[in-house]
Scaffold this motif. Structure first.
Motif, PDB file in Angstrom:
ATOM      1  N   SER A  50       0.826  -1.211   0.000  1.00  0.00           N
ATOM      2  CA  SER A  50       0.000   0.000   0.000  1.00  0.00           C
ATOM      3  C   SER A  50       0.854   1.251   0.000  1.00  0.00           C
ATOM      4  O   SER A  50       0.537   2.242  -0.677  1.00  0.00           O
ATOM      5  N   HIS A  51       1.929   1.224   0.759  1.00  0.00           N
ATOM      6  CA  HIS A  51       2.826   2.383   0.775  1.00  0.00           C
ATOM      7  C   HIS A  51       3.477   2.587  -0.591  1.00  0.00           C
ATOM      8  O   HIS A  51       3.640   3.725  -1.047  1.00  0.00           O
ATOM      9  N   ILE A  52       3.831   1.486  -1.247  1.00  0.00           N
ATOM     10  CA  ILE A  52       4.429   1.589  -2.581  1.00  0.00           C
ATOM     11  C   ILE A  52       3.425   2.163  -3.571  1.00  0.00           C
ATOM     12  O   ILE A  52       3.737   3.075  -4.353  1.00  0.00           O
ATOM     13  N   VAL A  53       2.189   1.642  -3.550  1.00  0.00           N
ATOM     14  CA  VAL A  53       1.155   2.111  -4.473  1.00  0.00           C
ATOM     15  C   VAL A  53       0.838   3.584  -4.211  1.00  0.00           C
ATOM     16  O   VAL A  53       0.694   4.379  -5.151  1.00  0.00           O
ATOM     17  N   THR A 444      -3.780   9.377  10.904  1.00  0.00           N
ATOM     18  CA  THR A 444      -3.206   9.240   9.574  1.00  0.00           C
ATOM     19  C   THR A 444      -2.790   7.788   9.378  1.00  0.00           C
ATOM     20  O   THR A 444      -2.420   7.098  10.340  1.00  0.00           O
ATOM     21  N   LEU A 445      -2.862   7.326   8.142  1.00  0.00           N
ATOM     22  CA  LEU A 445      -2.396   5.980   7.802  1.00  0.00           C
ATOM     23  C   LEU A 445      -0.991   6.005   7.224  1.00  0.00           C
ATOM     24  O   LEU A 445      -0.388   4.958   7.013  1.00  0.00           O
ATOM     25  N   GLY A 457      -3.933   7.741  -0.412  1.00  0.00           N
ATOM     26  CA  GLY A 457      -4.280   8.050  -1.791  1.00  0.00           C
ATOM     27  C   GLY A 457      -4.643   6.867  -2.657  1.00  0.00           C
ATOM     28  O   GLY A 457      -5.600   6.137  -2.412  1.00  0.00           O
ATOM     29  N   LYS A 458      -3.848   6.653  -3.707  1.00  0.00           N
ATOM     30  CA  LYS A 458      -4.105   5.621  -4.714  1.00  0.00           C
ATOM     31  C   LYS A 458      -4.276   4.239  -4.089  1.00  0.00           C
ATOM     32  O   LYS A 458      -5.061   3.423  -4.588  1.00  0.00           O
ATOM     33  N   ALA A 459      -3.595   3.956  -3.003  1.00  0.00           N
ATOM     34  CA  ALA A 459      -3.651   2.630  -2.399  1.00  0.00           C
ATOM     35  C   ALA A 459      -5.054   2.285  -1.913  1.00  0.00           C
ATOM     36  O   ALA A 459      -5.433   1.112  -1.895  1.00  0.00           O
ATOM     37  N   HIS A 460      -5.822   3.292  -1.521  1.00  0.00           N
ATOM     38  CA  HIS A 460      -7.166   3.052  -0.997  1.00  0.00           C
ATOM     39  C   HIS A 460      -8.239   3.724  -1.846  1.00  0.00           C
ATOM     40  O   HIS A 460      -9.374   3.897  -1.394  1.00  0.00           O
ATOM     41  N   GLN A 502      -4.879  -4.739   9.379  1.00  0.00           N
ATOM     42  CA  GLN A 502      -3.757  -4.094   8.704  1.00  0.00           C
ATOM     43  C   GLN A 502      -4.019  -4.009   7.209  1.00  0.00           C
ATOM     44  O   GLN A 502      -4.453  -4.975   6.582  1.00  0.00           O
ATOM     45  N   GLY A 503      -3.748  -2.839   6.643  1.00  0.00           N
ATOM     46  CA  GLY A 503      -3.847  -2.675   5.204  1.00  0.00           C
ATOM     47  C   GLY A 503      -5.259  -2.566   4.668  1.00  0.00           C
ATOM     48  O   GLY A 503      -5.463  -2.636   3.458  1.00  0.00           O
TER      49      GLY A 503
END
Length: 514
Positions: A50-53, A444-445, A457-460, A502-503
């Motif tokens: 998710s952090h990468i995305v 914050t995530l 953002g994009k991850a979610h 998580q995630g």
């Protein structure tokens, strides 16, 4: 990190699943491929991914020319339309049969026509147009173009595979979604009611515009069986009502005889939508202490559809009894969905049962449970993926009816997406009936000190797209923690605990009678 990527202690590190290699759900895979897919769903890996995305999405938005980003956003509907075509044409199943070398568009077009129920010229598909549809999907990584005009499935398109052979689809196209994980049905549903409704968003929400005014004058004169949209009550005057020219709410419209196929498709699509939330999350005692409930405790799955969640929980907690409540038209088809599967024993034993019940009507004063007897009130009211289908006033009514039928120890478990803000959340929740810090109330995530958006953002983004889908079709929404807590309190329930896997943005919100 190397230990994270090992299938077993001492094994060599696993490669992340390749985008180019399809992973068909009903196929046999090499042990390494199975292990890699399983590990990709590990919470630690999901969070890292998710952090990468999020970072890639934010970087792309930062460096891409703004005009091109505008074009992509303004024309994003074409990706949806092409995905709908991919599913409706059975192209994924055709390419699965073709194998990794793929198939030329002319052959794909011919095969699509062969699988059609029509036996005339209407079943002919233009290969030159098909190539452009598939190339757009390949551009967005939904397929591979392995050679000029030759396409093959990849890891993403394999998600839409029904598992049926082309021959099975030709013999019984109406059974395409039977016995599947529901993702093909989910794509079909999104490409139909939800996609078409979204096109009327501005018309419904900006009622003073010229186009919106003209839409309200629609009548039976257009020959489409439409009725004049004279009802200004916002529950019904939605983008959906404009798109399908009806004053009925979505669920009432779905239960019309002519929408029988759509209703069955919806039930199967909701099974596929379970992947929004990892199935293991709902059975985790960290989400809710299921294992602490006494033997034969009754859990009422309110608006539970065909019982997808209850089946998962009943398999994990055999000491509990589950009653799935939904409209009669829904519960009538539920046994046919589970009766021929490995879950049939749950229905036969009474551990999972069904009750026709409208959640906008008072709960029955008691329920007769096979092997248990008469129960006056349940231990848990489980409401999963349901409140987001309705506007606030209807959710308040729904939860108030549950509160009126609850016992002093009854718990309410709301399993819904809780939307984080796109900025750091510096608000508190005192006025929402919960004294901070409430578990799950992350500010914050994003990792500490990170420049990423607070909601990643994009991850979610999928959950925020779902939010707008609810608005377009149902005049509803996903909710922030403040919105959900305030709404629950107004119906007599006080939020006492919130957990989130998580995630995931799916949260498990426990409330008690206030």
């Amino acid at each position: 990190m190397e230990k994270v990527y090992r299938a077993q202690p001492g094994d060599r590190p696993l490669d992340y699943p390749s985008l180019d290699v399809p992973f068909y759900k009903n196929a046999t895979h090499a042990p390494e491929a199975e292990a890699a897919e399983k590990l990709a769903s590990d919470p630690v890996v999901v969070v890292a991914a998710s952090h990468i995305v999020a970072a890639c999405g934010q970087l792309a938005a930062s460096v891409h020319r703004p005009f091109f980003s505008l074009v992509e956003g303004a024309k994003a509907e074409h990706v949806t339309a092409c995905l709908q075509y991919l599913e409706a044409s059975n192209t994924v199943e055709i390419l699965r049969a073709a194998g990794p070398e793929g198939m030329h568009v002319d052959d794909i077009a011919h095969r699509i026509g062969e699988l059609s129920e029509a036996n005339d010229a209407s079943a002919r598909v233009d290969g030159s147009k098909l190539s452009h549809i598939l190339r757009l999907l390949a551009t967005y990584h939904w397929l591979r173009e392995v050679r000029p005009d030759v396409f093959a499935n990849n890891r993403l398109s394999a998600l839409v595979d029904s598992g049926k052979t082309p021959e099975e689809l030709r013999a019984a196209p109406e059974k395409k979604y039977d016995g599947t994980d529901g993702l093909a049905a989910f794509v079909a549903m999104c490409g139909d009611e939800f996609f078409k409704s979204s096109a009327y968003m501005a018309d419904a929400l900006l009622p003073w515009t010229e186009r919106a005014t003209s839409l309200r004058k629609l009548s039976n004169k257009d020959g489409a069986g439409a009725t004049s949209l004279t009802v200004r009550e916002p529950k019904y005057e939605t983008p959906f009502s404009f798109a399908f020219r009806t004053e009925l709410g979505y669920f009432d419209w779905m239960e019309l005889p002519e929408n029988k196929g759509r209703l069955a498709e919806f039930g199967r699509a909701m099974t596929g939508a379970r992947l929004w939330e990892v199935a293991e999350n709902v059975v985790d005692s960290a989400a809710f202490p299921w294992n602490e409930l006494p033997k034969d405790s009754v859990v009422i799955d309110v608006g539970g559809g065909v019982g997808s969640t209850s089946v998962v929980l009943a398999n994990a907690y055999p000491h509990l009894r589950f009653v799935v409540e939904d409209r009669k038209q829904v519960v009538d088809i539920a046994p046919s969905i589970w009766g021929s599967t490995q879950h049939a024993e749950l229905l036969a034993s009474g551990r999972v049962s069904y009750l026709a019940q409208d959640f906008f009507q008072p709960q029955p004063p008691h329920i007769d449970i096979a092997g248990v007897g008469t129960v006056s009130f349940p231990s848990v009211y489980l409401v999963r993926g349901c409140t987001h289908n309705w506007p606030d006033r209807d959710v308040q009514r729904m939860l108030r009816l549950l509160r009126d039928s609850a016992g002093p120890t009854t718990k309410l478990l709301l399993v819904e997406v809780i939307l984080p803000l796109a900025c750091y959340d510096d608000t508190e929740l005192e006025d929402a009936g919960a004294a901070p810090p409430l578990p799950g109330a992350e500010r914050t995530l994003a990792p500490a000190g990170s420049p990423l958006l607070a909601n990643l953002g994009k991850a979610h983004a999928s959950e925020y797209l779902l939010d707008i889908s609810m608005m377009a079709v149902l005049n509803a929404k996903e909710r922030t923690l403040r919105e959900l807590s305030t709404l629950a309190l107004s119906a007599g329930w006080k939020v006492s605990r919130v957990t989130r896997a998580q995630g995931s943005l799916w949260a498990y919100t426990t409330a008690e009678p206030a």
